[in-house]
Motif scaffolding. Sequence first.
Motif, mmCIF file in Angstrom:
data_model
loop_
_atom_site.group_PDB
_atom_site.id
_atom_site.type_symbol
_atom_site.label_atom_id
_atom_site.label_comp_id
_atom_site.label_asym_id
_atom_site.label_seq_id
_atom_site.Cartn_x
_atom_site.Cartn_y
_atom_site.Cartn_z
ATOM 1 N N GLY A 193 0.765 -1.237 0.000
ATOM 2 C CA GLY A 193 0.000 0.000 0.000
ATOM 3 C C GLY A 193 0.792 1.281 0.000
ATOM 4 O O GLY A 193 0.235 2.355 0.253
ATOM 5 N N ARG A 194 2.083 1.211 -0.290
ATOM 6 C CA ARG A 194 2.914 2.417 -0.351
ATOM 7 C C ARG A 194 3.234 2.743 -1.818
ATOM 8 O O ARG A 194 3.542 1.848 -2.608
ATOM 9 N N SER A 195 3.184 4.011 -2.164
ATOM 10 C CA SER A 195 3.567 4.406 -3.522
ATOM 11 C C SER A 195 5.094 4.455 -3.613
ATOM 12 O O SER A 195 5.762 4.914 -2.680
ATOM 13 N N ALA A 196 5.633 3.948 -4.696
ATOM 14 C CA ALA A 196 7.090 3.848 -4.830
ATOM 15 C C ALA A 196 7.507 4.059 -6.275
ATOM 16 O O ALA A 196 6.790 3.714 -7.213
ATOM 17 N N THR A 197 8.677 4.640 -6.415
ATOM 18 C CA THR A 197 9.352 4.781 -7.705
ATOM 19 C C THR A 197 10.742 4.189 -7.533
ATOM 20 O O THR A 197 11.337 4.293 -6.469
ATOM 21 N N GLY A 212 6.249 10.179 -4.675
ATOM 22 C CA GLY A 212 5.566 9.133 -3.935
ATOM 23 C C GLY A 212 6.116 8.979 -2.536
ATOM 24 O O GLY A 212 6.884 9.819 -2.043
ATOM 25 N N ASP A 213 5.723 7.889 -1.895
ATOM 26 C CA ASP A 213 6.157 7.635 -0.524
ATOM 27 C C ASP A 213 7.615 7.214 -0.447
ATOM 28 O O ASP A 213 8.314 7.558 0.507
ATOM 29 N N PHE A 214 8.069 6.431 -1.438
ATOM 30 C CA PHE A 214 9.419 5.876 -1.405
ATOM 31 C C PHE A 214 10.106 6.038 -2.763
ATOM 32 O O PHE A 214 9.465 5.910 -3.811
ATOM 33 N N LEU A 215 11.400 6.313 -2.708
ATOM 34 C CA LEU A 215 12.264 6.232 -3.882
ATOM 35 C C LEU A 215 13.336 5.198 -3.574
ATOM 36 O O LEU A 215 14.079 5.330 -2.599
ATOM 37 N N LEU A 262 10.115 -7.873 2.872
ATOM 38 C CA LEU A 262 11.240 -6.944 2.806
ATOM 39 C C LEU A 262 10.741 -5.505 2.809
ATOM 40 O O LEU A 262 11.299 -4.633 3.496
ATOM 41 N N ALA A 263 9.682 -5.241 2.069
ATOM 42 C CA ALA A 263 9.126 -3.891 2.013
ATOM 43 C C ALA A 263 8.685 -3.429 3.396
ATOM 44 O O ALA A 263 8.934 -2.279 3.794
ATOM 45 N N GLN A 264 8.046 -4.299 4.155
ATOM 46 C CA GLN A 264 7.603 -3.921 5.489
ATOM 47 C C GLN A 264 8.792 -3.664 6.406
ATOM 48 O O GLN A 264 8.764 -2.736 7.235
ATOM 49 N N ALA A 265 9.854 -4.460 6.250
ATOM 50 C CA ALA A 265 11.064 -4.238 7.049
ATOM 51 C C ALA A 265 11.671 -2.876 6.743
ATOM 52 O O ALA A 265 12.166 -2.180 7.645
ATOM 53 N N VAL A 266 11.631 -2.467 5.480
ATOM 54 C CA VAL A 266 12.157 -1.160 5.082
ATOM 55 C C VAL A 266 11.297 -0.049 5.665
ATOM 56 O O VAL A 266 11.813 0.963 6.174
ATOM 57 N N VAL A 267 9.984 -0.213 5.625
ATOM 58 C CA VAL A 267 9.088 0.792 6.205
ATOM 59 C C VAL A 267 9.369 0.948 7.698
ATOM 60 O O VAL A 267 9.478 2.065 8.223
#
Length: 570
Positions: free
Chosen positions: A91-95, A297-300, A432-437
């Motif tokens: 659910g996070r926007s990412a580029t 977005g939320d993440f780059l 992995l994405a959740q760990a990064v968040v």
Amino acid sequence: MTMTHPADNLSISSQARLRPIEEVAGAMGVGQHLLEPYGRGVAKLDLTAIEELAARPQATYVLVTAITPTPLGEGKTTTTVGLGQGLRQIGRSATISVRQPSLGPTLGIKGGGAGGGWSQVVPMERLNVHLTGDVHAVTAAHNQLAAMVDNDLHRGSPSGLDPNAVTWRRVMDVNDRALRQIVTGLGPAVNGPVRQTGFDITAASEVMATLSLSRSLADLRARLGRIVVGRTRDGEPVTAEQLRAAGAMTVLLKEAVRPNLMQTVEHTPALVHCGPFGNIATGNSSVVADLIGSRCGDFLVTEAGFAADMGAERFFNIKCRISGLVPDVAVVVATVRALKVHSGRHRVVAGRPLPPEMTEENPEDVMAGADNLRAQLAIIRRHGVTPVVAINAFPTDYPSEHEAIAAVAEQEGVRCALSTHFEDGGAGAAELAQAVVDAAEQPEPGGFRFLYPDELPLRDKIERIATEVYGADGVDYSPTAARDLDSFTASGYGSLPVCVAKTHLSLSADPTLTGAPRGWRLPVREVRLSAGAGFVYPICGDMQTMPGLGATPAAGRIDIDEEGHTVGLY
């Protein structure tokens, strides 16, 4: 999904349903007025986007790096793509922002650089072969300057350039060992003076590094003018500006300075721009791509070449100095096979299958190589960035071996996640994405910091990298290197950052030393200047800047079928 063989990457890409590039840009909040489409699935982004998007919130900035790799590579680009897709899964926007592959490795032994399996940038054929012509523009600009150098010599050196002190060679974007050393000017006098020179691969061009570190077209023009092509007999630098070459070079690069927009197989926006050589330059994608992506977005998520001691250190101390962007999290990619190699008990050769004993279950070998992972994590923390370990899963791994890596991460107090993004795409990278968040919400004490200040003398900068990043006891300079450092300092280049050119196969300068070697000193045999890019680079060992082809190059497998479709590219 089942594990995909690398040869199937092209098939996955060709079957991917691309969204119109305008929709991909729209997901980033980038309007169509900032796009110039380049065929199906690719567009150039106007640099005015940097200013237009500047008021938006800053994205969480994530760097993907790795432990010291085997010659096969450990999957940083694939992990970058998978993580971008995984963030969107939760659910996070990412580029994502990745480098453009060089044709040399693509046609040689390494293959392409689009990622792999269900975590790749598409169309992968476009990405790996020509794309929008940026690399060829770099080649043309570099060689135009080389032609101006030789024309100056032919006209009697009105610039004062000493024919015996020319440092500017030529480049091309394929592997060709026969061109490493050549003689130009043979034949009648009208062909110019006879002199020995050579070719490098385009990714090793200072023009490529300069392009990647420029913040605007005007900045690129100024940097190109500062490129030093040689010296006068009095030892004074001769620049591209003095040869009146920088203007034409800028015109040749006017389109190449704009980042390329593509998408992943799951439609995550992907900025693809520049590909400076990871051994002698920064090994990072462009500053302008990140300046745009950081407001979309939320993440780059971006990547750096080779391990943390090389790509990440340069990302922190060179790229971030110029961009002004501050990284929040660094993902360190670890693989079972690389840690087994760092045990010192195995050897991997590019282009050959893994030794049979490496595919046997052996968590003890993984633990024996863990010092390399610990050292790379320490490098990240030294710069005040929160690390996360990504276990990039391979079909030859065993759960007990993954558990060994996780145990090391736990001992170090670092988050760790198993990622099956190659096989499962974004869903396989959700953990992995959740760990990064989570990591981004708990920054390292003190926050981001450079390894050294600008005003620190060049020798001290080199020593700080050698001792605090590589684990060396100190630095040994050859007489040539000592003279180089004195000359650069006297010419006003002493405040530049340092980009150490050494092997990527070891934390040390010796590619045969695995793990985290101790009790060694960094040997600097010469120091070179990239005045346009804005760094000096000490040469530690034999750096090959024009690769050769192997016994069975990938080019021998690439062809077209009866319907005109590319086959054999991966």
